[in-house]
Design a protein around this motif. Structure first.
Motif, PDB file in Angstrom:
ATOM      1  N   LEU A  39      18.128   7.075   2.649  1.00 24.11           N
ATOM      2  CA  LEU A  39      19.480   7.442   3.090  1.00 24.11           C
ATOM      3  C   LEU A  39      19.943   8.581   2.196  1.00 24.11           C
ATOM      4  O   LEU A  39      19.808   8.516   0.967  1.00 24.11           O
ATOM      5  N   CYS A  40      20.481   9.635   2.817  1.00 22.43           N
ATOM      6  CA  CYS A  40      20.843  10.824   2.029  1.00 22.43           C
ATOM      7  C   CYS A  40      22.330  11.155   2.182  1.00 22.43           C
ATOM      8  O   CYS A  40      22.861  11.126   3.297  1.00 22.43           O
ATOM      9  N   GLY A  41      22.978  11.452   1.069  1.00 18.26           N
ATOM     10  CA  GLY A  41      24.374  11.893   1.057  1.00 18.26           C
ATOM     11  C   GLY A  41      24.548  12.897  -0.068  1.00 18.26           C
ATOM     12  O   GLY A  41      23.553  13.441  -0.566  1.00 18.26           O
ATOM     13  N   ARG A  42      25.793  13.133  -0.481  1.00 23.18           N
ATOM     14  CA  ARG A  42      25.967  14.113  -1.558  1.00 23.18           C
ATOM     15  C   ARG A  42      26.260  13.460  -2.899  1.00 23.18           C
ATOM     16  O   ARG A  42      25.839  13.928  -3.931  1.00 23.18           O
ATOM     17  N   ASP A  43      26.983  12.350  -2.854  1.00 20.41           N
ATOM     18  CA  ASP A  43      27.444  11.702  -4.087  1.00 20.41           C
ATOM     19  C   ASP A  43      26.459  10.569  -4.439  1.00 20.41           C
ATOM     20  O   ASP A  43      26.346   9.583  -3.704  1.00 20.41           O
ATOM     21  N   GLY A  44      25.733  10.750  -5.548  1.00 18.57           N
ATOM     22  CA  GLY A  44      24.662   9.817  -5.916  1.00 18.57           C
ATOM     23  C   GLY A  44      25.108   8.363  -5.948  1.00 18.57           C
ATOM     24  O   GLY A  44      24.448   7.483  -5.393  1.00 18.57           O
ATOM     25  N   ARG A  45      26.262   8.100  -6.582  1.00 15.97           N
ATOM     26  CA  ARG A  45      26.710   6.725  -6.737  1.00 15.97           C
ATOM     27  C   ARG A  45      27.048   6.116  -5.369  1.00 15.97           C
ATOM     28  O   ARG A  45      26.620   5.019  -5.026  1.00 15.97           O
ATOM     29  N   LYS A  46      27.783   6.897  -4.563  1.00 14.99           N
ATOM     30  CA  LYS A  46      28.209   6.375  -3.246  1.00 14.99           C
ATOM     31  C   LYS A  46      27.019   6.175  -2.312  1.00 14.99           C
ATOM     32  O   LYS A  46      26.966   5.207  -1.559  1.00 14.99           O
ATOM     33  N   THR A  53      24.098  -1.451   0.849  1.00  8.29           N
ATOM     34  CA  THR A  53      24.879  -2.180   1.866  1.00  8.29           C
ATOM     35  C   THR A  53      24.220  -2.114   3.244  1.00  8.29           C
ATOM     36  O   THR A  53      24.210  -3.098   3.980  1.00  8.29           O
ATOM     37  N   LEU A  54      23.705  -0.936   3.587  1.00 11.13           N
ATOM     38  CA  LEU A  54      23.209  -0.740   4.950  1.00 11.13           C
ATOM     39  C   LEU A  54      21.731  -1.090   5.113  1.00 11.13           C
ATOM     40  O   LEU A  54      21.218  -1.106   6.225  1.00 11.13           O
ATOM     41  N   GLY A  55      21.048  -1.316   3.997  1.00  5.94           N
ATOM     42  CA  GLY A  55      19.658  -1.786   4.102  1.00  5.94           C
ATOM     43  C   GLY A  55      18.583  -0.713   4.032  1.00  5.94           C
ATOM     44  O   GLY A  55      17.533  -0.861   4.655  1.00  5.94           O
ATOM     45  N   TRP A  56      18.826   0.373   3.292  1.00  2.00           N
ATOM     46  CA  TRP A  56      17.819   1.426   3.144  1.00  2.00           C
ATOM     47  C   TRP A  56      17.032   1.226   1.849  1.00  2.00           C
ATOM     48  O   TRP A  56      17.582   0.775   0.835  1.00  2.00           O
TER      49      TRP A  56
END
Ligand code: NAD
Length: 373
Positions: A39-46, A53-56
């Motif tokens: 799962l990829c986003g910008r904010d490492g902690r979030k 939570t989502l199961g990745w």
């Protein structure tokens, strides 16, 4: 066989897609089993928290590195529109299957570049217009294709929401043309355009109107400061289908009281259908062939085993919801991958859809009908 998925974006659509990957195997038994790899986003902690939570399996913050990983098979794009083209093109170049949220891009030019990239790479690609995969919508399509409604004369599509009606609702990427491409037009009229094409056929001409009622929005975290809204709050269009049918397409995010009112009515020479997403398990059907004394709209509860997708879920009458449409979409993507074919809607549909949206914008500027080539 297992296929590893990388999902870029973990908010609204990221959660909907994550749920679909979790549900698809237990309910539909696709030939390929998706593994929720990164799962990829910008904010490492979030993003780490979201992955948990989502199961990745893993979390990452650089999409550029994720989409070229040799162990990734599917790149799923659930980011704001300005990132669709760069991510999709990089993923296609790396030979990945590309699954992209709608609208395909922010401009026709970008959409065409994306289509060229997946075509050149020869990879499977799909666009997430999940409303095609509501069983009642599929049933409407089957009735029309079978000729039960006769010659189609009218398509009337409205997509009404009110979530930005409060002028204090803060600035987000969705109000910025550079990030979102357009407002209600690309966000929700794009879905109606897709349904119109799916149900009635290609659109040849459009005339449209766009308005921004609330011209500035407060900047979050900067008390007293505002930013200019550069997209539409609402759009309306008249369309002409290649078949000769007439259509109207209205989309707004400021229709007070309307939450997710995605509704269409289609009238043919022998009957009509009507659908409302807020009652998504139902299809209204009217047939001229009914005995005169009994004619009227009937309500079909689209939950019988023979109805599209339903057999995988529950017994008749045990209704399904919004999230199921994403599971159906992911199932069809996986089956297409197993057959090595490109499912629908795909990037070609995305280009055509974008041409309709741009036609509506051009018409709104020039106050004239626009022919789509
Ligand atoms: N199919 C539908 O019914 C439907 C519904 C809503 C939204 N959408 C579409 O889905 C897409 C995403 O919309 P949303 O409502 O989920 O938006 P959102 O704002 O809820 O989420 C956007 C996500 O993108 C991530 N992101 C932004 N920049 C990034 C970057 N540089 N690298 C990695 N991740 C980044 C954010 O962290 C966030 O997780 C849009 O194209 C939108 O039009 C489709």
């Amino acid at each position: 066989m297992t296929v590893n998925v990388a999902l870029i974006g973990y908010a609204f659509m990221g959660r909907a897609h994550s749920n679909a990957y979790r549900q698809v195997t237990p309910f539909f038994s696709p030939r390929l089993t998706p593994r929720m790899k990164v799962l990829c986003g910008r904010d490492g902690r979030k993003v780490r928290e979201a992955a948990r939570t989502l199961g990745w399996d893993e979390a990452a913050t650089e999409w550029e590195a994720v989409v070229t990983r040799p162990d990734i098979h599917i790149v799923d794009i659930a980011t704001p529109g300005d990132l669709h083209a760069p991510i999709a093109i990089a993923a296609a170049k790396a030979g990945k299957v590309v699954f992209c949220e709608k609208p395909l891009a922010n401009t026709v030019r970008e959409a065409e570049q994306m289509l060229a990239a997946v075509t050149k790479a020869g990879v499977v690609h799909m666009l997430c217009h999940n409303y095609r995969r509501v069983p009642a919508v599929m049933l409407a399509q089957q009735l029309i294709a079978r000729g039960d409604l006769g010659e189609i004369r009218h398509f009337r599509g409205t997509y009404l929401q009110d979530w930005i009606i409060d002028p204090k609702f803060p600035m987000t990427w969705r109000f910025d043309r550079r990030r979102a491409g357009s407002g209600a037009l690309g966000d929700i009229a794009a879905h109606v355009v897709d349904l119109a094409r799916f149900l009635v056929g290609e659109i040849d001409e459009v005339t449209g109107d766009l308005t921004t009622f609330i011209k500035t929005r407060p900047l979050p975290g900067q008390p007293g400061k505002t930013a200019r809204v550069t997209v539409d709050d609402a759009s309306t269009a008249l369309v002409r289908f290649r078949s000769g049918a007439m259509g109207t397409i209205e989309a707004t995010r400021v229709a007070s009281g309307r939450k997710n009112h995605n509704r269409f009515e289609i009238n043919g020479s022998r009957g009509s259908v009507a659908f409302d997403l807020e009652r998504m398990n139902e299809l209204e059907l009217y047939l001229e062939s009914d005995r005169k004394s009994q004619r009227g709209f009937r309500r079909i509860l689209v939950t019988e085993g023979g109805h599209p997708y339903i057999k995988a879920w529950w017994p008749p009458g045990h209704i399904i919801g919004y999230e199921h449409t994403f599971t159906h979409t992911v199932f069809d993507l996986l089956e297409a991958m197993a057959d090595d074919r490109v499912p629908e809607p795909n990037f070609k549909d995305g280009v055509i859809n974008q041409r309709v949206l741009e036609g509506i914008e051009r018409s709104a500027r020039t106050r004239r009908w626009v022919e789509l080539s």
